[in-house]
Design an enzyme around this catalytic site. Structure first.
Site, mmCIF file in Angstrom:
data_model
loop_
_atom_site.group_PDB
_atom_site.id
_atom_site.type_symbol
_atom_site.label_atom_id
_atom_site.label_comp_id
_atom_site.label_asym_id
_atom_site.label_seq_id
_atom_site.Cartn_x
_atom_site.Cartn_y
_atom_site.Cartn_z
ATOM 1 C CB CYS A 39 1.674 5.428 8.108
ATOM 2 S SG CYS A 39 1.837 7.033 7.296
ATOM 3 C CE LYS A 81 3.833 -2.392 4.550
ATOM 4 N NZ LYS A 81 4.524 -1.110 4.771
ATOM 5 C CG ASP A 104 15.969 -1.842 0.646
ATOM 6 O OD1 ASP A 104 15.335 -0.800 0.399
ATOM 7 O OD2 ASP A 104 16.894 -1.894 1.475
ATOM 8 C CG ASN A 138 7.368 -3.546 2.779
ATOM 9 O OD1 ASN A 138 6.939 -2.638 3.463
ATOM 10 N ND2 ASN A 138 7.623 -3.375 1.506
ATOM 11 C CD GLN A 151 -2.136 0.084 5.167
ATOM 12 O OE1 GLN A 151 -1.936 1.205 4.719
ATOM 13 N NE2 GLN A 151 -1.157 -0.760 5.454
ATOM 14 N N PRO A 190 0.834 -1.209 0.000
ATOM 15 C CG PRO A 190 0.074 -0.967 2.205
ATOM 16 C CD PRO A 190 0.851 -1.880 1.318
ATOM 17 C CG MET A 191 3.483 2.526 -1.840
ATOM 18 S SD MET A 191 4.625 2.501 -3.253
ATOM 19 C CE MET A 191 3.748 1.404 -4.379
ATOM 20 C CB ALA A 192 -0.562 7.550 0.917
#
Length: 323
Positions: free
Chosen positions: A108, A147, A210, A208, A78, A24-26
């Site tokens: 986050c 997460k 790299d 999660n 999420q 997930p990326m905002a």
């Protein structure tokens, strides 16, 4: 070469076709981008995080964040927040929406989230973290995942403790980002903490941090023994990363990097999907950063990246790409 790293993954009642997960990326993993990653073979798509309070107060921006297309499934929604009762109430309220897994964000690093006691701030309060997870697990039937990060900072590395709390509170899986909150996304991710979590709990552990290539997936598998691989920034401007990794595991051969023509076609297709989903103004403005990511490393990309920030329409974008 062992080709068994890419396998189905069971998270609660949900079976993923493979264990490659779009993180997930905002501002990135919106509906159009998720669909592109799904086409390339991602086994699970994670949506942009959404605030439980924003849903509670019927914030007008949350509806597009909650949009799901049947073609995406399986998909993980999420949510973030810090009040166990509100989190559970909202989880129950949205449960009939077509997501498959509910993920709780405890990673986050953004200051306004952390200063509210949400996101990675919950790493500092394992008791509250456990109450949130347990209240949501009791409220809904869908699998609940969490997460987390390595810890809040180097003095408070407690991913193993948080993963135990998640498991004991009923979570079906835990994703671990190998950086502390203080690191944000800088420095190298510590994969050893993922190994420690994997050894400590019996629920699936998703690594999660790299993961930019098939080799990275192999190395993480060897170093940590984790069950799934969450690819986030490695997919920015490169939805092909999923097909590249799957191809490598199936054949032992590297797929060639997409030609610039393929990249151009993907950018324009992505732009059309964004315009359809968000309207031309927002769609094109948001495509600027995607275009910069897509074209990085190709000839003349720095000129193109400078120019793309003035683009206001699909026609202008097309013109720029074919200059």
């Amino acid at each position: 070469m062992d080709i068994h790293q890419i396998r189905k993954l069971q998270i609660g009642s949900v079976t993923l076709p493979n264990n490659l997960i779009l993180g997930p990326m905002a501002g990135v993993t919106d509906l159009p981008f998720r669909l592109l990653c799904k086409e390339q073979g991602a086994g699970l798509l994670c949506m942009e995080m959404v605030s439980a309070k924003a849903i509670l107060y019927k914030n007008k921006n949350t509806e597009s964040l909650l949009s799901i297309d049947e073609r995406e499934k399986p998909v993980s929604l999420q949510m973030f927040g810090s009040d166990p009762q509100i989190m559970a109430q909202i989880a129950k309220q949205i449960e009939e929406r077509p997501f498959d897994i509910l993920d709780i964000n405890m990673g986050c690093p953004v200051p306004k989230i952390v200063n509210n006691g949400e996101g990675s701030a919950l790493m500092k309060n394992p008791l509250l973290a456990g109450q949130i997870i347990e209240s949501i697990v009791k409220a809904i039937d869908k699998p609940v995942t969490v997460k987390i990060r390595k810890g809040f900072d180097d003095e408070h590395v407690n991913a193993v403790e948080l993963a135990h709390v998640a498991e004991e509170s009923g979570a079906s899986a835990v994703a671990v980002h190998g950086r502390t909150r203080e690191q944000y996304y800088s420095g190298k991710a510590d994969w050893d903490i993922i190994r420690q979590v994997k050894e400590a709990v019996s629920i699936p552990v998703i690594g999660n941090g790299d993961l930019l290539s098939a080799e990275d997936v192999i190395k993480m598998q060897e170093q940590t023994g984790c069950d799934g691989f969450m690819i986030a920034r490695g997919a920015q401007g490169n939805p092909w990363i999923f097909s590249q990794i799957l191809h490598y595991f199936e054949t032992g051969e590297h797929q060639e990097k997409p030609s610039f023509e393929e990249v151009r076609r993907m950018i324009l297709r992505h732009a059309r999907m964004m315009i359809e989903f968000k309207g031309e103004y927002t769609g094109i403005h948001e495509m600027r950063k995607h275009t910069a990511w897509y074209t990085a490393g190709y000839p003349h990309s720095s000129r193109l990246r400078a120019a793309v920030n003035t683009v206001e329409s699909l026609e202008q974008l097309e013109e720029l790409l074919y200059k």
